[in-house]
Enzyme design. Structure first.
Site, PDB file in Angstrom:
ATOM      1  N   ARG A 107       0.849  -1.203   0.000  1.00  0.00           N
ATOM      2  CA  ARG A 107       0.000   0.000   0.000  1.00  0.00           C
ATOM      3  C   ARG A 107       0.873   1.238   0.000  1.00  0.00           C
ATOM      4  O   ARG A 107       1.022   1.917   1.012  1.00  0.00           O
ATOM      5  CB  ARG A 107      -0.919  -0.037   1.201  1.00  0.00           C
ATOM      6  CG  ARG A 107      -1.958  -1.098   1.013  1.00  0.00           C
ATOM      7  CD  ARG A 107      -3.064  -0.956   1.968  1.00  0.00           C
ATOM      8  NE  ARG A 107      -4.304  -1.305   1.319  1.00  0.00           N
ATOM      9  CZ  ARG A 107      -5.469  -1.281   1.902  1.00  0.00           C
ATOM     10  NH1 ARG A 107      -5.564  -0.886   3.132  1.00  0.00           N
ATOM     11  NH2 ARG A 107      -6.546  -1.619   1.249  1.00  0.00           N
ATOM     12  N   GLN A 112      -1.063   2.641  -6.144  1.00  0.00           N
ATOM     13  CA  GLN A 112      -2.518   2.883  -6.044  1.00  0.00           C
ATOM     14  C   GLN A 112      -3.272   2.547  -7.325  1.00  0.00           C
ATOM     15  O   GLN A 112      -4.387   2.048  -7.284  1.00  0.00           O
ATOM     16  CB  GLN A 112      -2.785   4.329  -5.622  1.00  0.00           C
ATOM     17  CG  GLN A 112      -2.607   4.502  -4.114  1.00  0.00           C
ATOM     18  CD  GLN A 112      -2.890   5.899  -3.632  1.00  0.00           C
ATOM     19  OE1 GLN A 112      -3.095   6.808  -4.427  1.00  0.00           O
ATOM     20  NE2 GLN A 112      -2.889   6.077  -2.330  1.00  0.00           N
ATOM     21  N   ASP A 115      -4.167  -1.055  -7.349  1.00  0.00           N
ATOM     22  CA  ASP A 115      -4.737  -1.592  -6.111  1.00  0.00           C
ATOM     23  C   ASP A 115      -6.114  -2.210  -6.370  1.00  0.00           C
ATOM     24  O   ASP A 115      -7.159  -1.560  -6.261  1.00  0.00           O
ATOM     25  CB  ASP A 115      -4.812  -0.472  -5.069  1.00  0.00           C
ATOM     26  CG  ASP A 115      -5.197  -0.985  -3.700  1.00  0.00           C
ATOM     27  OD1 ASP A 115      -5.678  -2.133  -3.613  1.00  0.00           O
ATOM     28  OD2 ASP A 115      -5.031  -0.243  -2.725  1.00  0.00           O
ATOM     29  N   SER A 118      -8.692  -2.316  -3.462  1.00  0.00           N
ATOM     30  CA  SER A 118      -9.416  -1.051  -3.282  1.00  0.00           C
ATOM     31  C   SER A 118     -10.442  -0.832  -4.383  1.00  0.00           C
ATOM     32  O   SER A 118     -11.554  -0.376  -4.123  1.00  0.00           O
ATOM     33  CB  SER A 118      -8.441   0.132  -3.250  1.00  0.00           C
ATOM     34  OG  SER A 118      -7.714   0.112  -2.062  1.00  0.00           O
ATOM     35  N   TYR A 212      -4.387  -0.594   7.580  1.00  0.00           N
ATOM     36  CA  TYR A 212      -5.353  -1.591   8.033  1.00  0.00           C
ATOM     37  C   TYR A 212      -5.560  -1.486   9.542  1.00  0.00           C
ATOM     38  O   TYR A 212      -4.751  -0.899  10.254  1.00  0.00           O
ATOM     39  CB  TYR A 212      -4.849  -3.009   7.702  1.00  0.00           C
ATOM     40  CG  TYR A 212      -4.809  -3.323   6.233  1.00  0.00           C
ATOM     41  CD1 TYR A 212      -5.988  -3.530   5.530  1.00  0.00           C
ATOM     42  CD2 TYR A 212      -3.608  -3.423   5.559  1.00  0.00           C
ATOM     43  CE1 TYR A 212      -5.962  -3.830   4.176  1.00  0.00           C
ATOM     44  CE2 TYR A 212      -3.569  -3.733   4.207  1.00  0.00           C
ATOM     45  CZ  TYR A 212      -4.752  -3.940   3.525  1.00  0.00           C
ATOM     46  OH  TYR A 212      -4.725  -4.235   2.194  1.00  0.00           O
TER      47      TYR A 212
HETATM   48  P1  NAD Z   1     -10.294  -3.417   5.231  1.00  0.00           P
HETATM   49  O1  NAD Z   1     -11.155  -3.849   4.086  1.00  0.00           O
HETATM   50  O2  NAD Z   1      -9.206  -4.306   5.702  1.00  0.00           O
HETATM   51  O3  NAD Z   1     -11.265  -3.107   6.492  1.00  0.00           O
HETATM   52  C1  NAD Z   1     -12.403  -2.284   6.390  1.00  0.00           C
HETATM   53  C2  NAD Z   1     -12.497  -1.373   7.588  1.00  0.00           C
HETATM   54  O4  NAD Z   1     -12.885  -2.121   8.739  1.00  0.00           O
HETATM   55  C3  NAD Z   1     -11.202  -0.666   7.956  1.00  0.00           C
HETATM   56  O5  NAD Z   1     -11.410   0.732   7.899  1.00  0.00           O
HETATM   57  C4  NAD Z   1     -10.941  -1.134   9.395  1.00  0.00           C
HETATM   58  O6  NAD Z   1     -10.347  -0.129  10.189  1.00  0.00           O
HETATM   59  C5  NAD Z   1     -12.361  -1.452   9.860  1.00  0.00           C
HETATM   60  N1  NAD Z   1     -12.470  -2.279  11.071  1.00  0.00           N
HETATM   61  C6  NAD Z   1     -11.764  -3.383  11.419  1.00  0.00           C
HETATM   62  N2  NAD Z   1     -12.199  -3.853  12.618  1.00  0.00           N
HETATM   63  C7  NAD Z   1     -13.211  -3.047  13.028  1.00  0.00           C
HETATM   64  C8  NAD Z   1     -14.063  -3.003  14.170  1.00  0.00           C
HETATM   65  N3  NAD Z   1     -13.976  -3.900  15.164  1.00  0.00           N
HETATM   66  N4  NAD Z   1     -14.985  -2.015  14.257  1.00  0.00           N
HETATM   67  C9  NAD Z   1     -15.092  -1.078  13.281  1.00  0.00           C
HETATM   68  N5  NAD Z   1     -14.321  -1.071  12.168  1.00  0.00           N
HETATM   69  C10 NAD Z   1     -13.388  -2.031  12.060  1.00  0.00           C
HETATM   70  O7  NAD Z   1      -9.661  -1.991   4.986  1.00  0.00           O
HETATM   71  P2  NAD Z   1      -9.486  -1.139   3.645  1.00  0.00           P
HETATM   72  O8  NAD Z   1     -10.766  -0.464   3.348  1.00  0.00           O
HETATM   73  O9  NAD Z   1      -8.897  -1.981   2.563  1.00  0.00           O
HETATM   74  O10 NAD Z   1      -8.385  -0.084   4.052  1.00  0.00           O
HETATM   75  C11 NAD Z   1      -8.352   0.665   5.235  1.00  0.00           C
HETATM   76  C12 NAD Z   1      -7.663   2.005   4.936  1.00  0.00           C
HETATM   77  O11 NAD Z   1      -6.420   1.830   4.249  1.00  0.00           O
HETATM   78  C13 NAD Z   1      -8.507   2.882   4.029  1.00  0.00           C
HETATM   79  O12 NAD Z   1      -9.306   3.758   4.744  1.00  0.00           O
HETATM   80  C14 NAD Z   1      -7.498   3.659   3.222  1.00  0.00           C
HETATM   81  O13 NAD Z   1      -7.358   4.989   3.665  1.00  0.00           O
HETATM   82  C15 NAD Z   1      -6.193   2.942   3.428  1.00  0.00           C
HETATM   83  N6  NAD Z   1      -5.691   2.533   2.089  1.00  0.00           N
HETATM   84  C16 NAD Z   1      -4.489   3.010   1.679  1.00  0.00           C
HETATM   85  C17 NAD Z   1      -4.011   2.659   0.411  1.00  0.00           C
HETATM   86  C18 NAD Z   1      -2.698   3.197  -0.083  1.00  0.00           C
HETATM   87  O14 NAD Z   1      -2.102   3.991   0.585  1.00  0.00           O
HETATM   88  N7  NAD Z   1      -2.226   2.783  -1.254  1.00  0.00           N
HETATM   89  C19 NAD Z   1      -4.735   1.808  -0.417  1.00  0.00           C
HETATM   90  C20 NAD Z   1      -5.962   1.328   0.039  1.00  0.00           C
HETATM   91  C21 NAD Z   1      -6.432   1.712   1.301  1.00  0.00           C
END
Ligand code: NAD
Length: 399
Positions: A107, A112, A115, A118, A212
């Protein structure tokens, strides 16, 4: 579909021959004729499309039978969840293949555009918002009519990552009043920027590596459930998207919490494929309990295959650009993205957790990348049947 006609045309222009299995794009609304117009060859079946291929792009991991049809020494790009598919990895290694799994993508900013987790989460979040509106026997928007005023639906989104934010945006576009919760501190500002209210539980935040969340303890989850019960009871709709890479999805909504909801309420569980955020969820089914409908979404991107494929295909093309130079396969094995996604290189399993699952020494490194920003909890380190679920198109994969 791993390569849509528009992307096939770009690859052909770049000096790459593209072969597609006949009918592979049909379910995603990409007819063979469009591939022909794009300059691709449409082969009558998968085996002929694969013959002589240097690179095979797919959505899902191949089955053992499909591995047998792959040319020796082929490069494969796909969602693989390699730790959960050790036998497939073993068979690919025996073929001398080089295998890249997009769920291991680091990430970092440069990655990106590739990805795929995403891009598919974007589709899933949108689908979750629509599924909620379809199942609720109420309007989402407020209506002021001659017959009276209808209040807007109250939507609670749990897990405000990529999919959750898209679910919030979709529910907001439909006019609902949205509240959202996440364990990561960074989610608050993102939730607010979409016009939703962030639910503060006063619990310690749980940020893990690479954006994450960390896995929460049983005590933390129990406390969270207790504090969220009133929020759940007050909502017409609860959309859950919470995931922990490499682990079963955390249970956020217990049966008791469902019993506290009003007649006609709806829960859409986007984590149903990885165990579910609601105790009652069954992947691919609507469960009716105590007047509440619990929708266990399964592989949401497959229900919007045209744009899911469009985005995935762009991810694939951007990734291929790292592997192919002047029409020739020439991967830079030192590139952080190439190295980070590589599970098998020329028949040697080089992804540490996968090698461990196979009882092998990894060829040259210990973890997914060993590079900053990806973390040891990268999404490839999956326990069987858990983790972020890739799309599950069983049709239209050969390209
Ligand atoms: P994910 O699909 O692994 O999880 C979904 C969401 O569930 C996450 O926001 C996590 O914090 C939340 N979660 C986990 N346990 C929980 C609980 N008990 N209660 C409430 N929420 C809970 O995550 P994702 O959507 O793939 O990514 C998370 C973050 O990563 C995104 O918000 C994004 O900003 C970041 N991201 C960065 C990049 C990059 O920099 N290239 C790429 C993709 C995502």
């Amino acid at each position: 579909m791993a390569i849509v006609p528009e992307v096939a045309a770009k690859l052909v222009t770049g000096g790459i021959d593209v072969a597609v299995e006949a009918g592979a794009g049909a379910a995603a609304r990409f007819p063979d004729e469009e591939y022909r117009r794009a300059g691709a060859t449409v082969e009558p079946d998968a085996a002929s499309a694969l013959r002589g291929a240097a690179v095979v792009a797919r959505v899902q991991p191949p089955t053992l039978e499909e591995v047998a049809d792959l040319p020796d020494g082929v490069s494969l790009v796909s969602f693989l969840q390699p730790v959960a598919s050790p036998e497939i990895v073993r068979a690919l290694a025996a073929k001398g293949a080089t295998v890249y799994s997009l769920d291991l993508l680091p990430r970092i900013s440069r990655a990106q555009s590739m990805d795929a987790l995403s891009s598919q989460a974007t589709v899933s979040g949108y689908r979750a918002g629509l599924a909620a509106a379809e199942h609720l026997a109420k309007f989402f928007p407020m209506f002021m009519t001659a017959a009276g005023t209808v209040p807007p639906a109250k939507v609670l989104v749990m897990g405000a990552g990529v999919a959750g934010l898209q679910a919030i945006a979709t529910a907001r576009r439909l006019g609902a009043v949205v509240r959202a919760y996440d364990v990561r501190a960074a989610a608050k500002e993102e939730v607010q920027s979409l016009g939703a209210k962030f639910v503060e539980l006063g619990l310690e935040t749980q940020d893990g590596a690479g954006g994450y969340a960390k896995e929460q303890s049983a005590e933390y989850l129990a406390r969270q459930q207790e504090l969220l019960a009133a929020e759940v009871a007050a909502a017409d709709v609860v959309i859950t998207t919470a995931q922990i890479p490499g682990r079963a999805a955390p249970v956020l909504v217990t049966t008791e919490m469902v019993e506290g909801m009003s007649e006609g309420s709806v829960i859409v569980d986007m984590a149903a494929d990885s165990g579910g955020n609601c105790e009652l969820s069954v992947a691919g089914q609507d469960v009716h309990y105590h007047g509440v409908t619990v929708v266990g979404l399964s592989n949401p991107p497959a229900s919007m295959p045209t744009h899911a494929s469009f985005l995935y295909s762009r991810n694939i093309a951007n990734f291929l650009a790292l592997l192919v130079k002047d029409g020739e396969l020439a991967p830079d094995t030192d590139d952080e993205i190439v190295a980070g996604t590589c599970v098998v290189r020329d028949g040697t399993v080089v992804h540490g957790p996968t090698a461990a699952a196979l009882g092998l020494d990894s060829g040259d490194r210990d973890g997914p990348t060993g590079t900053e920003g990806t973390g040891a909890e990268a999404p490839g380190a999956e326990a069987p049947g858990s983790g972020s679920a890739p799309p599950d198109n069983t049709e239209g994969q050969g390209s």
